[in-house]
Structure formats: structure tokens, C-alpha cells
Design an enzyme around this catalytic site. Sequence first.
Site, PDB file in Angstrom:
ATOM      1  N   ALA A 112     -33.996 -16.459  -9.010  1.00 26.87           N
ATOM      2  CA  ALA A 112     -33.247 -16.213 -10.239  1.00 26.87           C
ATOM      3  C   ALA A 112     -32.124 -15.235  -9.928  1.00 26.87           C
ATOM      4  CB  ALA A 112     -34.170 -15.667 -11.332  1.00 26.87           C
TER       5      ALA A 112
ATOM      6  N   ILE B  99     -31.739 -12.129 -10.726  1.00 26.55           N
ATOM      7  CA  ILE B  99     -32.135 -10.751 -10.442  1.00 26.55           C
ATOM      8  C   ILE B  99     -33.128 -10.667  -9.292  1.00 26.55           C
ATOM      9  CG2 ILE B  99     -33.421  -8.781 -11.392  1.00 26.55           C
ATOM     10  CD1 ILE B  99     -32.066  -9.272 -14.037  1.00 26.55           C
TER      11      ILE B  99
ATOM     12  N   ASP C 140     -39.774 -15.263 -24.349  1.00 28.53           N
ATOM     13  CA  ASP C 140     -39.157 -16.428 -23.711  1.00 28.53           C
ATOM     14  C   ASP C 140     -40.228 -17.435 -23.300  1.00 28.53           C
ATOM     15  OD1 ASP C 140     -37.014 -17.908 -22.848  1.00 28.53           O
ATOM     16  OD2 ASP C 140     -36.870 -16.937 -20.892  1.00 28.53           O
TER      17      ASP C 140
ATOM     18  N   VAL D  15     -38.817 -15.251  -5.610  1.00 27.16           N
ATOM     19  CA  VAL D  15     -40.272 -15.241  -5.477  1.00 27.16           C
ATOM     20  C   VAL D  15     -40.667 -15.929  -4.176  1.00 27.16           C
ATOM     21  CG1 VAL D  15     -42.438 -16.048  -6.474  1.00 27.16           C
ATOM     22  CG2 VAL D  15     -40.611 -15.221  -7.969  1.00 27.16           C
TER      23      VAL D  15
END
Length: 567
Positions: free
Chosen positions: A139, A141, A293, A144
Site C-alpha cells: 500500500a 504507507i 473501512d 506486507v
Amino acid sequence: MAFPSLTAARDLGRLQEIAAVFIRHGLGDLVRRLGWADRLARAGHVLRMDHAADLARLDPPVQLRMALEDLGPTFVKLGQILAGRADLFGPAWIAELEKLHSQAPTVPVEVVRAQLAEDLGAPPEEVFARFDAEPLAAASIAQVHGAQLHDGTEVIVKVRRPGIRPVIEADLRLLERLAQLAEDEWPDLRPYQPAGLVRQLGRSLRRELDLQSECHNAERVAAHFAGREHIVIPTVYWDWTGERVNVQQRIDGIPGHELARVDAAGLDRMLLAQRGAQAVLKMIIEDGFFHADPHPGNVFYLPGNRLAFIDFGMMGRLSDARRDQLLSLMLGLVQRDPQAVVEVLMEWTEDAGHTDMEALQQDVVAFVDQYRGTALAKLSLGGMMNDVTTILREYRLALPADLALLVKTFITLEGLGRSLAPDFHMATEAEPLLEAAVRARYSPRVLAERGWTSAVHGLRLLGRLPREVARMLRQTKRTGVQVHVEVRHLERVVDQLDRAVSRLTVAMVVAALIVGSSIVMTVRGGPMLFGLPAFGLLGFLIAGIGGIWLAWSVLRSGRAARVAHRD
């Protein structure tokens, strides 16, 4: 338009980059109107505006979405927040902004290895029995990686992108200044509180930058669902978790968007939809702390019709007072009680002095009343809340930030439930939870606790009162007392006094002319007119004209006063 306070060298480079991206996506006119081109030109940076108009063929919502994607995590997050603001933007803008995603190209493991070793205390290959160099997902930021602990437990290692914090902080500084400029230069934007929107964005991004904050959120949610085996929250491994990295249990389930695998696994779609909705509604109504979310990428389906929630970076928070208001609003929508809806909206928009509140009340009553007689199973609770925010947008009213996030959560959750089971209805799941919550919040025990809390606060206030009075007297002795008197409609009173003085002056002049002319008429000699002294006749003529003007002025003022009184 000037762009003050953007003289810091550390921000000018980023401003040039943002302006260039806007121009590239056909938003050159916006750059000009904001004064960025002039500001950058004075600082020695030149923007190429030659082909800005050529790129303006796309619809403005598409241009904005593409520009935000190019500008990186801060602006993607801003777009995601704006996608939940149906009270600010129309359907076309919301639909386009909802396409924004946080996926980004992966960073090679060599780039993050040094940072990861520093945070873990050793190279990842030594800390874990297995560490996958290829990221599972990335993503804007963080990204993983898969790994395995020495006891065989499968985990995920979430690592923050190196160097991302300075970029986000620079973007936030620019946005804060732009928001303040917007409020100063465009008064029509003030009801939408752009500065408050940027503060919300800053809080959200800074929390997401702290990866251990996400883990605290996950454990708090897990505690709320203790004993409910059908809801799974990943376990956090704190030995290797910090601000720039966290390690959590790896969820081996079916992602929320892979519905064919749900059917192949023999899972009950309707039960999954009901359990998911009940879980999020519990977070909202009972806990006041909810996953903001809950899209399919953050939900996994497990054997036994269980659900797992992941990614607790974006959370919503509701105070007790806000939850009381929310309960009243949702019950009003579900039970088709327009007056309950209107009362809550009045509380949320009570400072909107420019708004015709009577017209707003009539529109809300008409909106809710159209559902009277409609079966509960046919109501779309998310859609109804979205329609309420649309009404507020038409009256130029903005919801508080926490409520806007809540509306977005409802709409996302209902969409997730409907994708699982077309016959799923949020209102059916919500009504018993709402009624139970109302009974719980107004039970004798809870009311007694609130009364006791209020009494304790009152006693504390009384205890502080002598100190506060003494402090106020000391301050008064040092600085004196200033009395500010505001007289309403003072300008109109001054105008009335001015007119009265003018009339009085004219009346005195008329009276003097009449007396003087009468004296002149008794004096023989001088020019004669019609056998009478000419100066005496002239004085009477002027006095007559003044008397007529005075009478007309008094009559006109009286008529205007009567009309104003009727209005």
C-alpha cells in the site's frame, strides 16, 4: 491569488511537484486560480502550462481522482476521506473518488532490510524461521511480507515504507495552508470547514504511520468480541512490533471479494452477511469504536461461517453523546419517525445561522414520510443515511467529521452484505440492536450511574469555585474590567435620530422665516410685489415650501414604519 507562508524551501519543491501533477491532469486552471504558478515563478521554479488545456477533455471528477493517485499516500487518503463526504460532494464525484485505492508498487526487500533489522533487533532471516522476500501486498504507507515464527506460527510482517513520513508531513503542511487560504479567500467554503477536514486527514495519517497504533486498535476490538468465536481478530506479537513494523497472525481464509470460493467451501452467505453486519453494528452502537473501512479486502471468511477482520488503521470513534444522537437518528429512520430524524439534525446543524431551518425540517419530514408503510425488509439503511446527507448538502450544511465517516461505514457495510446475499437488509439487523441499546442506555442502573457521575462533577465544581473566584479577582485587580456593550440595530437608531434632527432644523428655519416675513410685511418702503413688500412674500414662499417638505417627510416615515411592522 497570493499563497502566503509558502516560503519555506523544504515545501517549495513539493509544491512544484503537486502543481505539475495537477497541470498534467488538466487542472491547470485550478493552479492559476490558487496562485501557485506566480508563487513558484517568484521562487525560481517555472511551470509548463502549454498543454494544460489539452488534458481537460476528461470529466473533472476523473481528472481529480487521477491527480490524487499520482500525488501519493497523503492525497489518496484525502480522496478516500472525501469519498465518504456525501454531504459535500455529488454522486458523480463520490463514485469517482471511491475508485481510489492504496495499492502501490512494492519496494524491494533490499530497500527496507536495514530499517527492518533495526526495528526487529536482528535481520529478519534470523528473527523468523522463514521470511518471504517477495511482499504479499503493498500500500502507499506500508507493505506486507509473509513469515513464520520458530514455533511454526504463520504471521505477516507489516513494514512502513522508508522515507514516507517526511513526504506526508510536507503534504500536510501545504494542505493546512491551502485550507486556511480557502477559508480566508472564499467565504462560501467556510461552512464546509476545509481546515477541519485537513486536521482530520492529519490525525488519520499520523495514526496510520504508527503501525503499533493499529495493533492497539486490534487488541481493543478483540477485547470487545471476547467470547464470540465467530468473529476473529488477528493476534499481535508485541516482541517485534513498533512504530515502523508490526507482526500479526496470518489469516488463512477466503477474501471478501472471492464469492465463488465462498460457495465452493459450502459457507452460508446470508449468515456471513448477518454476522458481519451485527459485528460492525455492535462496534458502532455498543462500543463507540468501530472499523471504519469494512470493505471486502479487509474481511476474510473462515470455516464454520466465521469472519475475520484485518487492518485496523482507520478507526471511527463516537462519544456517548454522539451515540445517543445516532441511536435516535437510526431508530427514526428504521421506524419511519420523521420528527426524531429532524430533532437530531437540528442538534447537528444548530450553528447554521444562514440556513432556512424550517424548509430543512419540511424536506426531512417529506423524505422520511415517503417510507411510511414500507416493509422493514425493503429499507436500505445505508441508502437512507446517504439521502439525508444529500439533503444537508443541498442546504450547504456539513456533517461533523466523525458522523461523515460513520455514514461511509454504513454504506460500505451494506454493500458488502448485499454482495454476499442480495436479500440481506441492514435495517432488519439494526432494529433489535438499536432497541436493545436504547433500553440499556436508559435502564434504571445506567440512569443512576449517570446521576451519580453528574453529582460528583457538580461537587468537584463547587470545590473549585472559591479558587476560581479568587483567581478572577486577582486578574481583575491586575488588568481591570473591560465592559463591552453591543447595541443591536444601532445604525438604524442613529439614522432615525439624524432624520429627526434634520426635521427639527427645517421646522425652526420655517418658523423663523414666518416670524421674520411677518415683521417685514409691516415695514413700508423697499421693492413691492402685488402691492406687498417683496422680501416678505419671498420669505412666506420659502417657508411654505419647507412646511410642505416637512409634512411629506413625516407622512413618508409613518408609512414606512407601518410596512416594516407588518413584515
